[in-house]
Design an enzyme around this catalytic site. Structure first.
Site, PDB file in Angstrom:
ATOM      1  N   HIS A 110      -6.965   1.613  -7.936  1.00 25.68           N
ATOM      2  CA  HIS A 110      -7.228   2.808  -7.133  1.00 25.68           C
ATOM      3  C   HIS A 110      -6.198   3.040  -6.036  1.00 25.68           C
ATOM      4  O   HIS A 110      -6.142   4.131  -5.466  1.00 25.68           O
ATOM      5  CB  HIS A 110      -8.632   2.749  -6.524  1.00 25.68           C
ATOM      6  CG  HIS A 110      -8.810   1.692  -5.474  1.00 25.68           C
ATOM      7  ND1 HIS A 110      -9.271   0.431  -5.756  1.00 25.68           N
ATOM      8  CD2 HIS A 110      -8.608   1.728  -4.128  1.00 25.68           C
ATOM      9  CE1 HIS A 110      -9.353  -0.265  -4.640  1.00 25.68           C
ATOM     10  NE2 HIS A 110      -8.952   0.484  -3.631  1.00 25.68           N
ATOM     11  N   HIS A 172      -7.428  -2.087   8.858  1.00 21.93           N
ATOM     12  CA  HIS A 172      -8.710  -2.534   8.330  1.00 21.93           C
ATOM     13  C   HIS A 172      -8.548  -3.961   7.859  1.00 21.93           C
ATOM     14  O   HIS A 172      -7.424  -4.438   7.657  1.00 21.93           O
ATOM     15  CB  HIS A 172      -9.227  -1.628   7.205  1.00 21.93           C
ATOM     16  CG  HIS A 172      -8.378  -1.572   5.974  1.00 21.93           C
ATOM     17  ND1 HIS A 172      -7.104  -1.038   5.944  1.00 21.93           N
ATOM     18  CD2 HIS A 172      -8.637  -1.967   4.698  1.00 21.93           C
ATOM     19  CE1 HIS A 172      -6.614  -1.108   4.717  1.00 21.93           C
ATOM     20  NE2 HIS A 172      -7.517  -1.670   3.941  1.00 21.93           N
TER      21      HIS A 172
END
Length: 281
Positions: A110, A172
């Site tokens: 992805h 993140h």
């Protein structure tokens, strides 16, 4: 540079479960800009989440044939990869002292699929040349080295109408990527179960990192200019300041350098995951 457009975006931002905030709106604006620009070629700097590159994890690779895994509700199918251009780019990079790997075929995850769909609507809408940058399995390249690669790619395609894409980031932290790379191959079901268990253990042990917005802001400031000075400090204490997922911004750095223009932040959101869309205008 009317023949260049650069768009960098976080991935997974158009999942139904993702927040419907300014970044989602910005990706729609970027998609419209890409349609107006109508590139003849898309050079996509992307990474992998330990799915596509397993027994060998190159620092950089040019992919000559690519399909999409469809993981995390991503698209499936084949990319329209101009393999002859890819081979020529590989030869040029080697001639300019880049130890680039040749990926004759790769089933991309992805990191490529979501942003390709977000910007181009379908995988085969335009010729897409995937350039893989390792961001998930340390050691990583430096930000300056990623920029040097991108600049050379931009020089190679200087006479073409090119869209440069970078996908990933911003700050993140992914507990699973704290584990050393082993090259193990998992089914997607096994992978999701493993990620769930690692995340639950991190929460129970209190090891979820609390990130601050400063790293995002420093990075966006850097690519918002054409100076390279910031490249030498942005990677300092990267995991502590931006989390291990911030390494995905190596792809943005390469795309920024390939386009050779300052990028404008269309939208930026920060919580436990930094998300942004930037574009040259």
């Amino acid at each position: 540079m009317k023949n260049r457009l650069t768009v960098c975006a976080s991935h997974l931002i158009t999942l139904p479960s993702a927040p419907h905030g300014p970044v989602r709106a910005a990706i729609a604006a970027a998609r419209d800009a890409v349609a107006r620009f109508d590139p003849e070629l898309v050079v996509f700097f992307g990474t992998d989440h330990r799915r596509a590159f397993r027994s060998v994890v190159p620092t950089f690779a040019v992919v000559l044939e690519a399909t999409a895994q469809g993981d995390v509700a991503g698209p499936v199918g084949s990319y329209d990869v101009p393999s002859s251009l890819g081979r020529a780019l590989i030869a040029d990079l080697v001639a300019h002292d880049f130890d680039i790997a040749t990926a004759y075929r790769a089933e991309l995850d992805h990191a490529f699929g979501h942003t390709t769909r977000d910007l181009l609507v379908s995988l085969d809408a335009k010729p897409v040349l995937p350039v893989f940058i390792n961001c998930a399995s340390p050691p990583h390249a430096s930000f300056r080295r990623a920029a040097s690669l991108g600049r050379r790619v931009g020089e190679f395609f200087a006479d073409r109408r090119v869209l440069y894409v970078g996908s990933g980031g911003l700050a993140h932290d992914l507990p699973g990527f704290r584990e050393p790379e082993t090259g193990v191959v998992l089914t997607e079901e096994e992978r999701q179960a493993w990620i769930k268990s690692v995340n639950e253990r991190a929460r129970s042990e209190g090891t979820i990192r609390s990130l601050v917005q400063a790293w995002d802001e420093a990075f966006l400031s850097g690519i918002g200019d054409t100076s390279w000075e910031w490249l030498d400090t942005i990677g300092d204490d990267l995991v502590e300041r931006g989390g291990n997922g911030a390494a995905e911004c190596l792809t943005w750095t390469a795309a920024w350098a390939a386009g050779g223009q300052a990028l404008t932040t269309l939208a930026h959101e920060f919580d436990t995951n930094g998300r942004a869309v930037v574009m040259s205008q």
